[in-house]
Design an enzyme around this catalytic site. Structure first.
Site, short mmCIF file in Angstrom:
data_model
loop_
_atom_site.label_atom_id
_atom_site.label_comp_id
_atom_site.label_asym_id
_atom_site.label_seq_id
_atom_site.Cartn_x
_atom_site.Cartn_y
_atom_site.Cartn_z
N ARG A 7 0.58 10.32 1.01
CA ARG A 7 1.14 11.17 2.02
C ARG A 7 2.27 12.23 1.47
NH1 ARG A 7 0.77 7.30 7.32
NH2 ARG A 7 -1.13 6.67 7.06
N GLU B 268 0.86 -1.09 -0.06
CA GLU B 268 -0.05 0.24 0.00
C GLU B 268 0.97 1.44 0.00
OE1 GLU B 268 -2.87 2.66 3.03
OE2 GLU B 268 -2.78 0.35 3.42
N LYS C 9 -11.27 -1.34 6.40
CA LYS C 9 -10.07 -1.13 7.14
C LYS C 9 -10.41 -0.50 8.49
CE LYS C 9 -7.25 2.55 6.43
NZ LYS C 9 -5.92 3.28 6.26
#
Length: 224
Positions: A61, A57, A145
């Site tokens: 960011r 993943e 998640k």
């Protein structure tokens, strides 16, 4: 929505659930990666893969997130590469264009969930409450998640969700590490976990790829 449209929607979501289950089975542990230097992209991915972590993943960011996804899809086609920290439908469209194979969000909005329904790639929505889960559930989502997992109740929360949401499975992320990894993975409604403890910033800064490989292998060994 007509009956036919409802059936088509259900079929699309069923297919995406199956695809998420397949990537979770491959991943077991999903490393959450933030790229600070472009030259780190390939050696970092190679170190994780050498340690057994082949489903990645890559978060958005940093400005290099999309660059990393595109490069890994081109240069490391054997890896399963998805995008994390996707916050809106515009970011989702950008990850699709970069070649992302799945999408992970830290939270949910109605618009983000609807965009995920329409997306050609499966979306794993981040939730921390039953109400957020039910927003996704109404649109056909069954895989989520839990984030931030430890702050949101940890293993106790996972157990509590199992009662009313028997079809749902989770990827807990946030506060997961070697000390509680097995506790999470022993829950029947946990399909994999996400974490970044194998990506110590000092190791990356010093390009200590061997230590990252070793830590990744040690993490997987805990589950054997």
């Amino acid at each position: 929505m007509t009956t036919l449209e409802q059936q088509q929607l259900a079929a699309r979501m069923t297919d995406k659930i199956a695809r998420i289950d397949a990537l979770a089975a491959q991943a077991k542990i999903l490393p959450v990666i933030t790229i600070a230097r472009e030259e780190d992209i390939l050696p970092l991915a190679d170190a994780l893969a050498a340690g057994g972590l082949t489903c990645l993943e890559v978060t958005l960011r940093s400005p290099l997130g999309l660059t990393a996804i595109k490069l890994l899809r081109e240069q490391r086609p054997e890896l399963l590469v998805g995008a994390g920290t996707v916050l809106d439908r515009h970011m989702l469209a950008a990850t699709e264009a970069a070649g992302s194979q799945f999408t992970v969000t830290p939270g949910v909005t109605q618009d983000m969930l609807e965009a995920g329904v329409d997306s050609p790639i499966p979306l794993l929505p981040g939730i921390s409450s039953p109400s957020e889960l039910m927003m996704g559930y109404a649109l056909g989502y069954r895989r989520f998640k839990l984030f931030p997992a430890e702050v949101s109740g940890g293993v106790a929360a996972i157990k509590a969700f199992a009662g009313p949401f028997g079809e749902v499975r989770f990827c807990p992320t946030g506060g997961v590490g070697p000390g509680n990894l097995k506790s999470y993975m022993s829950q029947p409604n946990v399909m994999c976990v996400g974490g970044s403890w194998m990506l110590d910033s000092a190791w990356i800064k010093n390009r200590d790829w061997g230590r990252i490989q070793e830590c990744s292998a040690e993490a997987l060994a805990l589950l054997s």
